[in-house]
Design a protein around this motif. Structure first.
Motif, PDB file in Angstrom:
ATOM      1  N   LEU A 260       0.845  -1.199   0.000  1.00  0.00           N
ATOM      2  CA  LEU A 260       0.000   0.000   0.000  1.00  0.00           C
ATOM      3  C   LEU A 260       0.878   1.246   0.000  1.00  0.00           C
ATOM      4  O   LEU A 260       1.772   1.382   0.823  1.00  0.00           O
ATOM      5  N   THR A 261       0.612   2.159  -0.921  1.00  0.00           N
ATOM      6  CA  THR A 261       1.374   3.402  -1.009  1.00  0.00           C
ATOM      7  C   THR A 261       0.450   4.589  -0.787  1.00  0.00           C
ATOM      8  O   THR A 261      -0.579   4.722  -1.459  1.00  0.00           O
ATOM      9  N   LEU A 262       0.810   5.433   0.171  1.00  0.00           N
ATOM     10  CA  LEU A 262       0.053   6.655   0.449  1.00  0.00           C
ATOM     11  C   LEU A 262       0.986   7.838   0.289  1.00  0.00           C
ATOM     12  O   LEU A 262       2.066   7.876   0.872  1.00  0.00           O
ATOM     13  N   GLY A 263       0.561   8.811  -0.496  1.00  0.00           N
ATOM     14  CA  GLY A 263       1.406   9.964  -0.746  1.00  0.00           C
ATOM     15  C   GLY A 263       1.265  11.065   0.282  1.00  0.00           C
ATOM     16  O   GLY A 263       2.176  11.865   0.479  1.00  0.00           O
ATOM     17  N   SER A 264       0.118  11.117   0.964  1.00  0.00           N
ATOM     18  CA  SER A 264      -0.127  12.181   1.942  1.00  0.00           C
ATOM     19  C   SER A 264      -1.094  11.698   3.006  1.00  0.00           C
ATOM     20  O   SER A 264      -1.808  10.691   2.817  1.00  0.00           O
ATOM     21  N   ILE A 265      -1.127  12.413   4.124  1.00  0.00           N
ATOM     22  CA  ILE A 265      -2.019  12.041   5.223  1.00  0.00           C
ATOM     23  C   ILE A 265      -3.473  12.136   4.799  1.00  0.00           C
ATOM     24  O   ILE A 265      -4.332  11.385   5.277  1.00  0.00           O
ATOM     25  N   SER A 266      -3.794  13.035   3.882  1.00  0.00           N
ATOM     26  CA  SER A 266      -5.189  13.195   3.446  1.00  0.00           C
ATOM     27  C   SER A 266      -5.752  11.921   2.840  1.00  0.00           C
ATOM     28  O   SER A 266      -6.964  11.684   2.873  1.00  0.00           O
ATOM     29  N   GLU A 267      -4.896  11.077   2.298  1.00  0.00           N
ATOM     30  CA  GLU A 267      -5.351   9.828   1.700  1.00  0.00           C
ATOM     31  C   GLU A 267      -5.838   8.824   2.741  1.00  0.00           C
ATOM     32  O   GLU A 267      -6.447   7.808   2.390  1.00  0.00           O
TER      33      GLU A 267
END
Length: 396
Positions: A179-186
């Motif tokens: 799992l890849t998340l670019g920012s906390i908003s995701e």
């Protein structure tokens, strides 16, 4: 005379005033740096300096039992975090018992160990008077202090630090490796698991509030349940701490992200009720000496103690070894430590209470740690917590 001019008193006068023997005075001069001056063959002391020194570093007081010399010392601990593992070394090597025999050779002091499931259980036992000294985490310490503002018979006081970790090392959000998340908003699209009413939940909520995301889907699970759900692919994110961060990496269950965003580092502390400490100062110092020795063992013999931690916790030696390498084993209190502890506002545990800033500041006393360090001939600690960043070469 010279001694009158400089307010000096003879060693025998000091013995009479403090009601101690010549051998005790000699030991204080040698081991505790009691200031003195030799004029010819005679030893003199500055009277004011002797009284100041004695109040600060002299013999710790003890309240003898009226009926018996038997006594029980109960130590509380928990293994939920690597930061709190030093009592395991004290227990395994008999460091406390050894020190008690040295200072109370004629007394029978039984040491009992209470293993709690978490810091909240330790607080409850301390309130009931069933634990004398305990080691628990920063959030539980803040809760205990807040409880102490409400209960006049409970006055918890921080005596020393236990394990510490810097920002980004103590806590992390664990997600599946793919799992890849670019920012906390995701995170808005994911349910996030955390343990209920702990520093993990507090840090998560503070992080989300700082990004205007307070209404995310937070679910409460034990960290063991979260581990298994991640392993089975049934969970997207969970807040974890050491040793579980090292465990998920070792077993390739997941990866940690947003460590820095979760706030300050993590520190456990050694706590006792202030009234008990005042009545049992020698026992408090004995435990702190045992803790200093345990810290030294962890730092100097990490492979050896990793096996002990493994046997106690059930984690593989590779995991405990990796985890303890991430912790600073240092009992000294720094102002930065206290600042971190005062970061917490655990009011949800106690309804709608709104304590003042002064009430929420953690109470501490460095006197007993200074005495313990001096008796072990460690570098002298100042009267107040240390300034600045943790010193790389100075450990207690």
């Amino acid at each position: 005379m010279l001694k009158d001019q400089f307010n000096l008193i003879h060693i025998r006068e000091v013995m009479d005033q403090l009601d101690v023997s010549r051998s005790t005075i000699d030991r204080w001069r040698k081991n505790k740096q009691l200031p003195s001056v030799k004029i010819g063959k005679e030893i003199y002391f500055d009277k004011n300096e002797v009284m100041r020194w004695y109040r600060e570093f002299g013999q710790v007081r003890r309240t003898p039992s009226a009926s018996s010399s038997d006594e029980t010392l109960i130590i509380g601990y928990t293994t939920v975090s690597t930061h709190m593992w030093s009592p395991l070394i004290i227990k395994e090597f008999g460091l406390l018992e050894e020190e008690l025999k040295r200072i109370r050779s004629k007394d029978k002091i039984e040491v009992k160990w209470h293993k709690a499931k978490d810091g909240m259980e330790l607080i409850n036992w301390m309130i009931a008077g069933n634990i004398h000294i305990a080691t628990f985490g920063d959030y539980a310490l803040s809760v205990s202090h807040l409880v102490g503002t409400l209960l006049p018979d409970f006055r918890p006081i921080l005596l020393a630090a236990a394990g510490k970790s810097t920002n980004g090392d103590g806590f992390g959000m664990v997600v599946p490796t793919d799992l890849t998340l670019g920012s906390i908003s995701e995170l808005a699209t994911l349910p996030i698991a955390t343990t209920f009413r702990t520093n993990a939940e507090y840090r998560l909520r503070k992080m989300l509030e700082s990004h205007n995301m307070p209404e995310l889907n937070i679910i409460h699970r034990s960290i063991e349940e979260s581990m298994e759900s991640l392993r089975q692919g049934r969970l997207s994110a969970s807040i974890m701490w050491e040793p579980f961060l090292s465990l998920v990496h070792h077993q390739k269950i997941g990866k940690s992200i947003f460590n820095q965003e979760l706030g300050l580092g993590f520190m456990a502390g050694i706590v006792a009720d202030e009234r008990w400490v005042l009545a049992h100062e020698d026992l408090a110092v004995a435990y702190l000496k045992a803790n200093l020795l345990a810290n030294r063992l962890i730092r100097d013999q990490p492979n050896r103690v990793a096996k002990i931690f493994s046997a106690e916790t059930g984690f593989a030696v590779e995991v405990t070894s990796l985890s303890i390498s991430k912790i600073r084993w240092d009992a000294a209190l720094y102002y930065k430590d206290l600042k971190m502890l005062n970061y917490f506002e655990p009011v949800q545990h106690l309804g709608q209470i709104s304590p003042s800033k002064e009430q929420m500041e953690i109470r501490f006393n460095t006197r007993y740690l200074r005495i313990a360090a001096q008796e072990l001939k460690l570098p002298a600690l100042p009267l107040t917590p240390l300034d600045g960043a943790w010193q790389k070469e100075l450990y207690y």
